[in-house]
Design an enzyme around this catalytic site. Structure first.
Site, PDB file in Angstrom:
ATOM      1  N   ASN A   1     -47.624  28.978 107.900  1.00 53.85           N
ATOM      2  CA  ASN A   1     -47.754  30.433 107.916  1.00 53.85           C
ATOM      3  C   ASN A   1     -49.170  30.828 107.552  1.00 53.85           C
ATOM      4  OD1 ASN A   1     -46.787  29.838 104.915  1.00 53.85           O
ATOM      5  ND2 ASN A   1     -47.836  31.822 104.879  1.00 53.85           N
ATOM      6  N   CYS A   2     -49.563  32.049 107.940  1.00 54.04           N
ATOM      7  CA  CYS A   2     -50.798  32.650 107.457  1.00 54.04           C
ATOM      8  C   CYS A   2     -50.407  33.898 106.679  1.00 54.04           C
ATOM      9  CB  CYS A   2     -51.768  32.946 108.595  1.00 54.04           C
ATOM     10  SG  CYS A   2     -51.220  34.214 109.741  1.00 54.04           S
ATOM     11  N   ALA A   3     -51.250  34.898 106.618  1.00 57.56           N
ATOM     12  CA  ALA A   3     -50.972  36.054 105.766  1.00 57.56           C
ATOM     13  C   ALA A   3     -49.758  36.843 106.225  1.00 57.56           C
ATOM     14  CB  ALA A   3     -52.193  36.968 105.719  1.00 57.56           C
TER      15      ALA A   3
ATOM     16  N   ARG B   1     -47.987  35.858 109.513  1.00 52.40           N
ATOM     17  CA  ARG B   1     -47.308  35.221 110.645  1.00 52.40           C
ATOM     18  C   ARG B   1     -46.682  33.884 110.258  1.00 52.40           C
ATOM     19  NH1 ARG B   1     -52.337  35.638 114.627  1.00 52.40           N
ATOM     20  NH2 ARG B   1     -53.368  36.328 112.732  1.00 52.40           N
TER      21      ARG B   1
END
Length: 527
Positions: free
Chosen positions: A469-471, A473
């Site tokens: 995951n990112c911030a 997504r």
């Protein structure tokens, strides 16, 4: 290859998520030590000043230990199993690597063109990592060494050794292999990195002297690469690494903020590198203009619904800098609008820089105010008003350009969809599904319902290859993309949208994505 870069970009967000709070703490303590704001309380011999200094020192933790934090943070996203043990192995290996460098340069520094007797910092190219005097490889060295260790961990952690060697299995085996590997890594670093440091110094001079065009190009690339997840590799070396200033723009700006605040010299002369951290302005002014254009072009009977969608999205973008819900709306519908957005964002940053606006402005209003406007108000208020004036002008430019393109090409932005799509998207059942109602949930885990729906949409546990995951997504790699459900299945579970690239998928979840990912992985283990 793109899938692997996306995965690395997502992993980088684990340590990056520590920065907003740490940055606010540092900025607020700097304000509270400024006599222009607190008067006599800023007396250096007073109890208030000393207490604020103690808090400030705690706020500096993240920024002073950036390489170490990046090294330890990457296994959270990249390790395929036993994440805590992977973090431990990386920590031990990264420290070992720096001890090797320190020892090599102590004996043979001149052979590598390094004067290891110099003090750390400045132009020496040296630093300290956890008390170890070593070459300053910044986050680049941390990421490389962490990546090598994670690869060893993923490959050898489950290796079965003979019973009499059982104590050397798992993390011990990983650390032992990494120990041996670090010897040539340290030697190669000593051989190559001093030359890279010379190149970085040249790049710094080039980017700074390139002026407005350099700012335009940087901002354009940072925006246009967002859909691919590769924008991390654009802003990372500038904001956190040594691309234009040794310690990275974020740290250098915070370290010198008090001096900038007390100086009457133009900010652009004091810190021209700050032109490469203006990309947050598009999140404020650009997103407001885009939202206004979408509202204006919506059908009259749908404006109330559209305003309910756009107002929260625009406020989220402007206040905290999270733009995905709004940007990905038109990215999915008409990708060419995202290109226009990138061009306008770059142009706005370049114009601001040309008029003397610099700083650390990569996020929304809250962070920009704390790190820029409030500390600098006394001697540099003109910069703030210039920034706001240009921003307001670009709200109008964004509005006019997007309104024209939406109407000319009949883009199906919210409120302009076909009737059947409109009914499908805004039923009460869909609204309940988006908020997790009607789904089987765990009372102790409010995210399990959404995670379960996503897992089902991806074809179940057996179809999942990697999770990251990112911030905002959830990034998933699958074995068979044909088993993945349609976008509407993800949206019914609460996703803002889905980006598809072969077997690599990005589900736009929002700020709760770390919790959703944890529930997602827990469900996979339970299954």
């Amino acid at each position: 290859m793109l899938k692997h870069f996306q995965r690395l970009g997502g992993a980088l967000f684990a340590p990056v998520l520590l920065f907003p709070f740490a940055g606010l703490v540092v900025a607020l303590t700097i304000i509270l030590k400024n006599p222009d704001f607190v008067g006599e309380l800023a007396n250096t011999n007073g109890t208030f000043y000393k207490m604020i200094t103690v808090i400030e020192e705690g706020g500096w933790t993240v920024f002073r230990q950036l390489p170490l934090i990046f090294a330890i943070g990457l296994p959270i996203g990249l390790a395929k199993k036993a994440h805590p043990r992977a973090c431990l192995a990386v920590l031990a290996t990264y420290l070992t690597y720096n001890y090797f460098i320190s020892a090599i340069l102590t004996f043979w520094g001149p052979s590598f063109g390094v004067d290891f007797t110099q003090n750390v910092g400045g132009v020496s190219g040296l630093t300290t990592i956890a008390g170890i005097k070593t070459l300053d490889t910044s986050i680049v060295g941390a990421i490389v060494i962490s990546g090598i260790t994670i690869y060893i961990h993923n490959k050898f952690f489950d290796t079965k050794l003979p019973d009499f060697l059982g104590t050397f299995q798992g993390t011990t085996l990983v650390s032992a292999i990494a120990f041996v590997v670090m010897i040539p890594c340290a030697y190669i670093t000593c051989l190559v990195w001093p030359k890279i440091q010379m190149g970085i110094s040249s790049l710094q001079a080039l980017m700074v002297t390139s002026g407005t065009f350099g700012v335009w190009l940087y901002t354009f690339l940072e925006r246009i690469l967002i859909p691919t997840g590769l924008h991390h590799f654009i802003y990372g070396p500038f904001i956190f690494g040594p691309a234009v200033v040794d310690t990275g723009i974020q740290v250098a700006w915070a370290e010198n903020l008090l001096n900038f605040a007390n100086s009457t010299q133009p900010l652009k002369e004091l810190f021209p590198q700050g032109g490469f951290a203006l990309h947050g302005n598009s999140k404020i002014f650009g997103c407001i203009g885009i939202a206004l254009a979408m509202y204006k072009t919506a059908r009259p009977e749908k404006k109330k619904i559209v305003s309910g969608l756009l107002i929260p999205a625009a406020l989220t973008a402007a206040l905290v800098g999270i733009t995905e819900p709004l940007e990905f709306t038109f990215l999915f519908i008409a990708p060419f609008l995202f290109v226009v957005h990138a061009v306008l964002a770059a142009t706005m940053a370049a114009v601001m820089y040309a008029f003397g606006v610099v700083g650390n402005m990569g996020s929304g209003i809250i962070e920009i105010a704390a790190l820029n406007w409030l500390p600098l108000m006394k001697n540099h208020s003109g910069v703030m008003f210039t920034q706001l004036a240009i921003g307001v002008v670009f709200i109008g430019i964004y509005y006019l350009v997007f309104k024209f393109l939406i109407e000319k090409y009949n883009v199906k932005t919210p409120g302009r969809e076909d009737e059947e799509e409109e009914t499908k998207l805004y039923t009460k059942a869909d609204w309940k599904a988006k908020n997790g109602e009607g789904k089987e949930t765990n009372s102790s885990d409010p995210y399990s319902g959404k995670a379960k729906a996503f897992l089902e949409a991806f074809g179940g546990k057996d179809n999942i290859e990697q999770v990251n995951n990112c911030a905002t997504r959830l990034r998933i790699s699958v074995k068979d993309e044909k088993k993945v459900g349609p976008d509407i299945q993800f949206k019914a579970a609460g996703a803002h949208g889905v980006v598809r690239n072969g077997k690599a998928f990005q589900v736009i979840v929002g700020l709760s994505v770390p919790q959703v990912r944890e529930s997602f992985e827990n469900l996979m283990e339970q299954n």
